[in-house]
Enzyme design. Structure first.
Site, PDB file in Angstrom:
ATOM      1  N   ARG A   1       1.317  -7.536  -4.264  1.00 43.70           N
ATOM      2  CA  ARG A   1       1.194  -7.694  -2.542  1.00 43.70           C
ATOM      3  C   ARG A   1       2.073  -8.746  -2.379  1.00 43.70           C
TER       4      ARG A   1
ATOM      5  N   ALA B   1       4.166  -2.229   9.387  1.00 44.34           N
ATOM      6  CA  ALA B   1       2.917  -2.885  10.263  1.00 44.34           C
ATOM      7  C   ALA B   1       3.486  -4.093  10.221  1.00 44.34           C
TER       8      ALA B   1
ATOM      9  N   LYS C   1      -4.144  -4.950  16.021  1.00 48.69           N
ATOM     10  CA  LYS C   1      -5.055  -3.375  15.501  1.00 48.69           C
ATOM     11  C   LYS C   1      -5.640  -2.814  15.745  1.00 48.69           C
TER      12      LYS C   1
ATOM     13  N   ASP D   1      11.916   3.332  12.470  1.00 48.65           N
ATOM     14  CA  ASP D   1      11.224   1.868  12.788  1.00 48.65           C
ATOM     15  C   ASP D   1      10.139   2.439  13.479  1.00 48.65           C
TER      16      ASP D   1
ATOM     17  N   GLU E   1      -9.827  -6.983   9.703  1.00 44.05           N
ATOM     18  CA  GLU E   1      -9.489  -8.288  10.923  1.00 44.05           C
ATOM     19  C   GLU E   1     -10.046  -8.083  12.166  1.00 44.05           C
TER      20      GLU E   1
ATOM     21  N   TYR F   1      -2.885 -10.487  15.103  1.00 43.76           N
ATOM     22  CA  TYR F   1      -2.502  -9.173  14.733  1.00 43.76           C
ATOM     23  C   TYR F   1      -3.673  -8.223  14.724  1.00 43.76           C
TER      24      TYR F   1
ATOM     25  N   THR G   1      -8.039  -2.140   9.678  1.00 39.26           N
ATOM     26  CA  THR G   1      -8.308  -4.225   9.412  1.00 39.26           C
ATOM     27  C   THR G   1      -9.589  -4.324   9.391  1.00 39.26           C
TER      28      THR G   1
ATOM     29  N   SER H   1       1.847  -7.169   9.418  1.00 32.17           N
ATOM     30  CA  SER H   1       0.771  -7.231   8.724  1.00 32.17           C
ATOM     31  C   SER H   1       0.143  -8.949   8.743  1.00 32.17           C
TER      32      SER H   1
ATOM     33  N   ASP I   1       0.743  -1.379   0.006  1.00 28.73           N
ATOM     34  CA  ASP I   1      -0.022   0.027   0.265  1.00 28.73           C
ATOM     35  C   ASP I   1       0.782   1.567  -0.232  1.00 28.73           C
TER      36      ASP I   1
HETATM   37  P1  NAP Z   1       3.004  -5.105   3.625  1.00 29.80           P
HETATM   38  O1  NAP Z   1       3.068  -4.884   2.294  1.00 29.80           O
HETATM   39  O2  NAP Z   1       2.785  -5.834   5.066  1.00 29.80           O
HETATM   40  O3  NAP Z   1       3.530  -3.839   3.948  1.00 29.80           O
HETATM   41  C1  NAP Z   1       3.759  -3.171   5.612  1.00 29.80           C
HETATM   42  C2  NAP Z   1       4.981  -2.343   5.845  1.00 29.80           C
HETATM   43  O4  NAP Z   1       5.673  -1.855   7.357  1.00 29.80           O
HETATM   44  C3  NAP Z   1       6.566  -2.245   5.199  1.00 29.80           C
HETATM   45  O5  NAP Z   1       6.861  -1.569   4.235  1.00 29.80           O
HETATM   46  C4  NAP Z   1       7.202  -2.946   5.864  1.00 29.80           C
HETATM   47  O6  NAP Z   1       8.594  -2.447   5.656  1.00 29.80           O
HETATM   48  C5  NAP Z   1       6.484  -2.150   6.917  1.00 29.80           C
HETATM   49  N1  NAP Z   1       6.932  -2.461   8.498  1.00 29.80           N
HETATM   50  C6  NAP Z   1       7.004  -3.756   9.105  1.00 29.80           C
HETATM   51  N2  NAP Z   1       7.431  -3.450  10.131  1.00 29.80           N
HETATM   52  C7  NAP Z   1       7.982  -1.824  10.430  1.00 29.80           C
HETATM   53  C8  NAP Z   1       8.838  -1.610  11.207  1.00 29.80           C
HETATM   54  N3  NAP Z   1       9.282  -1.982  12.969  1.00 29.80           N
HETATM   55  N4  NAP Z   1       9.353  -0.136  11.453  1.00 29.80           N
HETATM   56  C9  NAP Z   1       8.150   0.372  10.222  1.00 29.80           C
HETATM   57  N5  NAP Z   1       8.069  -0.261   8.952  1.00 29.80           N
HETATM   58  C10 NAP Z   1       7.698  -1.281   9.251  1.00 29.80           C
HETATM   59  O7  NAP Z   1       1.634  -4.910   3.992  1.00 29.80           O
HETATM   60  P2  NAP Z   1       0.261  -3.889   3.323  1.00 29.80           P
HETATM   61  O8  NAP Z   1      -0.418  -4.693   2.246  1.00 29.80           O
HETATM   62  O9  NAP Z   1       0.674  -2.197   2.358  1.00 29.80           O
HETATM   63  O10 NAP Z   1      -0.399  -2.455   3.964  1.00 29.80           O
HETATM   64  C11 NAP Z   1      -0.314  -1.901   4.894  1.00 29.80           C
HETATM   65  C12 NAP Z   1      -1.526  -1.224   5.928  1.00 29.80           C
HETATM   66  O11 NAP Z   1      -2.731  -1.653   5.849  1.00 29.80           O
HETATM   67  C13 NAP Z   1      -0.141  -2.524   7.084  1.00 29.80           C
HETATM   68  O12 NAP Z   1      -0.287  -2.082   8.466  1.00 29.80           O
HETATM   69  C14 NAP Z   1      -1.922  -3.530   6.843  1.00 29.80           C
HETATM   70  O13 NAP Z   1      -1.814  -4.457   8.576  1.00 29.80           O
HETATM   71  C15 NAP Z   1      -2.363  -2.924   7.057  1.00 29.80           C
HETATM   72  N6  NAP Z   1      -4.058  -3.324   6.012  1.00 29.80           N
HETATM   73  C16 NAP Z   1      -3.831  -4.301   5.327  1.00 29.80           C
HETATM   74  C17 NAP Z   1      -4.377  -4.993   4.342  1.00 29.80           C
HETATM   75  C18 NAP Z   1      -4.210  -5.394   2.604  1.00 29.80           C
HETATM   76  O14 NAP Z   1      -5.578  -6.472   2.867  1.00 29.80           O
HETATM   77  N7  NAP Z   1      -3.206  -5.151   2.500  1.00 29.80           N
HETATM   78  C19 NAP Z   1      -5.723  -4.834   4.262  1.00 29.80           C
HETATM   79  C20 NAP Z   1      -6.300  -4.197   5.983  1.00 29.80           C
HETATM   80  C21 NAP Z   1      -5.094  -3.015   6.518  1.00 29.80           C
HETATM   81  P3  NAP Z   1       9.545  -3.925   5.121  1.00 29.80           P
HETATM   82  O15 NAP Z   1       9.378  -4.224   3.266  1.00 29.80           O
HETATM   83  O16 NAP Z   1      10.964  -3.860   5.837  1.00 29.80           O
HETATM   84  O17 NAP Z   1       8.950  -5.110   5.122  1.00 29.80           O
HETATM   85  O1  G4F Z   2      -4.303 -13.583   2.283  1.00 31.11           O
HETATM   86  P1  G4F Z   2      -4.094 -13.979   4.124  1.00 31.11           P
HETATM   87  O2  G4F Z   2      -3.236 -14.497   4.613  1.00 31.11           O
HETATM   88  O3  G4F Z   2      -4.696 -12.482   4.366  1.00 31.11           O
HETATM   89  P2  G4F Z   2      -5.541 -12.366   5.758  1.00 31.11           P
HETATM   90  O4  G4F Z   2      -5.568 -13.370   6.547  1.00 31.11           O
HETATM   91  O5  G4F Z   2      -6.990 -12.084   5.655  1.00 31.11           O
HETATM   92  O6  G4F Z   2      -5.247 -10.773   6.193  1.00 31.11           O
HETATM   93  C1  G4F Z   2      -4.548  -9.568   4.931  1.00 31.11           C
HETATM   94  O7  G4F Z   2      -6.136  -8.987   4.893  1.00 31.11           O
HETATM   95  C2  G4F Z   2      -6.521  -8.224   6.237  1.00 31.11           C
HETATM   96  C3  G4F Z   2      -7.933  -7.579   5.887  1.00 31.11           C
HETATM   97  O8  G4F Z   2      -8.397  -8.596   6.367  1.00 31.11           O
HETATM   98  C4  G4F Z   2      -5.250  -7.419   6.557  1.00 31.11           C
HETATM   99  F1  G4F Z   2      -5.732  -7.018   8.083  1.00 31.11           F
HETATM  100  C5  G4F Z   2      -3.762  -8.421   6.804  1.00 31.11           C
HETATM  101  O9  G4F Z   2      -2.789  -7.023   7.189  1.00 31.11           O
HETATM  102  C6  G4F Z   2      -3.244  -9.312   5.645  1.00 31.11           C
HETATM  103  O10 G4F Z   2      -3.324  -8.359   5.052  1.00 31.11           O
HETATM  104  O11 G4F Z   2      -4.712 -15.282   4.514  1.00 31.11           O
HETATM  105  C7  G4F Z   2      -6.722 -14.526   3.345  1.00 31.11           C
HETATM  106  C8  G4F Z   2      -7.293 -16.415   3.769  1.00 31.11           C
HETATM  107  C9  G4F Z   2      -7.316 -16.955   5.566  1.00 31.11           C
HETATM  108  O12 G4F Z   2      -8.433 -17.167   5.444  1.00 31.11           O
HETATM  109  C10 G4F Z   2      -6.354 -17.822   5.101  1.00 31.11           C
HETATM  110  O13 G4F Z   2      -6.800 -19.012   6.838  1.00 31.11           O
HETATM  111  O14 G4F Z   2      -6.824 -17.446   3.316  1.00 31.11           O
HETATM  112  C11 G4F Z   2      -6.353 -18.941   3.639  1.00 31.11           C
HETATM  113  N1  G4F Z   2      -5.298 -18.704   3.649  1.00 31.11           N
HETATM  114  C12 G4F Z   2      -5.562 -20.607   2.769  1.00 31.11           C
HETATM  115  N2  G4F Z   2      -3.792 -21.188   2.648  1.00 31.11           N
HETATM  116  C13 G4F Z   2      -4.362 -19.406   3.908  1.00 31.11           C
HETATM  117  C14 G4F Z   2      -2.909 -20.566   2.855  1.00 31.11           C
HETATM  118  N3  G4F Z   2      -3.384 -18.067   3.778  1.00 31.11           N
HETATM  119  C15 G4F Z   2      -1.870 -17.649   3.238  1.00 31.11           C
HETATM  120  N4  G4F Z   2      -1.106 -16.657   3.649  1.00 31.11           N
HETATM  121  N5  G4F Z   2      -1.494 -19.486   2.386  1.00 31.11           N
HETATM  122  C16 G4F Z   2      -2.053 -20.379   2.381  1.00 31.11           C
HETATM  123  O15 G4F Z   2      -1.374 -21.469   2.077  1.00 31.11           O
END
Ligand code: NAP
Ligand code: G4F
Length: 348
Positions: free
Chosen positions: A190, A87, A159, A63, A134, A155, A132, A89, A14
């Site tokens: 992603r 995060a 959050k 950090d 979650e 997690y 999130t 994440s 993001d």
């Molecule tokens: P992501 O790809 O895992 O990116 C997480 C970022 O946080 C990376 O830049 C990571 O750095 C950085 N980070 C981790 N630990 C840190 C620390 N201690 N200090 C400073 N930076 C740190 O996550 P994303 O999918 O872009 O999601 C962005 C945010 O939205 C997260 O907070 C996530 O929990 C939240 N969120 C995501 C989703 C989703 O579906 N993607 C949905 C709801 C909420 P590195 O590159 O070095 O690892």
């Molecule tokens: O892709 P996931 O790991 O995402 P999850 O757990 O939904 O979390 C993501 O979305 C959240 C928003 O709702 C964010 F807050 C969070 O930071 C992250 O971006 O898993 C999605 C689903 C889960 O139900 C998991 O049990 O897929 C299922 N799953 C099945 N097989 C798997 C797998 N997940 C992962 N990671 N790997 C598998 O092999």
């Protein structure tokens, strides 16, 4: 005067999309990256490479575990807007590193809010917190801003702390602070340990001749999967409102992991059928009978969230935000991206 934005987590999915979005809006964008033993900037290197963005984009080491680094950066750049996207994440991983997850996600958010509160120059900084879906856990879908919280992982609990502390600093100190309660959003950047990209990158390798099988966990879990680029726009919109508030961002539709698998493989003309049950279930090509999907218990969570499906009506009404990309288009975009960039090292 140009607006100044600070993005924590700028090296993530993001963060990199948001940096590009804000640069297009003519912001000066600063990011925070953490130190790592190998390169962690592959999602933003192409921004650095653009000559015309040289003075508009800069990244600092910092950090979320280090409050003084956050305070120093905020004092130095004096941002108008801070987007806290950093995060730990990964939900499954949070069961393995619960203390670390809590420190980064919960206390990290508090450290940022404290830095804003204590700022000597009382510039009005707007703060976006990446909350999130979650936090809803196993509640009845669709989940809206009014749904009670029932987090089901370290997690989600970390959050939820971040959600409440953001709200508390808004009420207690009159800080413009918002929670974007975003449902799952995916895209070409992603991380490959999340289920969608794990599947699309494997489908691309299979298309290019790999003989692998994909090992997955719970196939029946359902998620409301949107497009990451659509969702980053909503973050900015939340900070442009007159009053700070919290918003659900979602498509309103959910699909199972099983449906995601079928859709991804259909893009390379493989029709996946299922046989067996539990850990012995497998997915195979209905024509060649070749097995592509197997189940491994290591990908199950100690506590699972079975369905998340959001109700984005408030965001539609107030923010005038709506998702542009549907499920099929998003899966196609991810599969095609992984096919086209197969074997390349520098592709964002
Ligand atoms: P992501 O790809 O895992 O990116 C997480 C970022 O946080 C990376 O830049 C990571 O750095 C950085 N980070 C981790 N630990 C840190 C620390 N201690 N200090 C400073 N930076 C740190 O996550 P994303 O999918 O872009 O999601 C962005 C945010 O939205 C997260 O907070 C996530 O929990 C939240 N969120 C995501 C989703 C989703 O579906 N993607 C949905 C709801 C909420 P590195 O590159 O070095 O690892
Ligand atoms: O892709 P996931 O790991 O995402 P999850 O757990 O939904 O979390 C993501 O979305 C959240 C928003 O709702 C964010 F807050 C969070 O930071 C992250 O971006 O898993 C999605 C689903 C889960 O139900 C998991 O049990 O897929 C299922 N799953 C099945 N097989 C798997 C797998 N997940 C992962 N990671 N790997 C598998 O092999």
């Amino acid at each position: 005067m140009k607006k100044i934005a600070l993005i924590t987590g700028v090296t993530g999915q993001d963060g990199s999309y948001l940096a590009e979005f804000l640069l297009k809006k003519d912001y000066k964008v600063f990011g925070i990256k953490r130190r790592s033993s190998s390169f962690n900037t592959k999602r933003i290197d192409h921004i650095y490479d653009k000559k015309e963005l040289k003075d508009k984009f800069q990244v600092f080491y910092g950090d979320l575990l280090d409050g003084s680094s956050l305070l120093n950066i905020i004092e130095e750049i004096k941002p108008d807007e801070i987007y806290n996207l950093a995060a730990q994440s990964h939900v499954r991983t949070s069961f393995d590193v619960p203390e670390y997850t809590t420190d980064v996600n919960a206390l990290g958010t508090l450290r940022l809010l404290e830095a804003i509160r204590r700022l000597k120059n009382k510039k009005k900084i707007k703060f976006y917190q990446a909350s999130t879906s979650e936090i809803f856990g196993n509640t009845t879908s669709p989940q809206s801003e009014k749904t009670p919280f029932k987090p089901a992982s370290p997690y989600a609990i970390s959050k939820l702390y971040a959600y409440w502390i953001t709200k508390n600093y808004r009420d207690a100190y009159n800080i413009f602070a918002v929670n974007g309660i975003l449902f799952n959003h995916e895209g070409c950047r992603r991380g490959e340990t999340f289920v969608t990209r794990k599947i699309t990158s494997a489908v691309a390798r299979i298309f290019h001749g790999s003989n692998e099988k994909i090992f997955l966990g719970n196939l029946n879990a359902k998620r409301d999967w949107g497009d990451a680029e659509d969702y980053t726009e909503s973050m900015w919109k939340m900070l442009q409102q007159k009053k700070p508030d919290d918003y659900v961002i979602a498509t309103g539709k959910s699909y199972s992991v099983r449906e995601f698998v079928r859709e991804a493989f259909s893009n390379i003309n493989i029709n996946i059928k299922w046989k067996g049950s539990g850990l012995n279930e497998y997915g195979y090509d209905s024509k060649s009978k070749k097995v592509y999907i197997k189940i491994s218990k290591i990908y199950f969570r100690p506590t699972e969230v079975y369905e998340l499906r959001g109700d984005p009506r408030k965001a539609k009404k107030v923010l005038k935000w709506k998702p542009k990309t549907d499920f099929k288009e998003m899966v196609k975009k991810m599969v095609n991206f992984d096919i086209d960039n197969y074997g390349k090292t520098n592709f964002y």
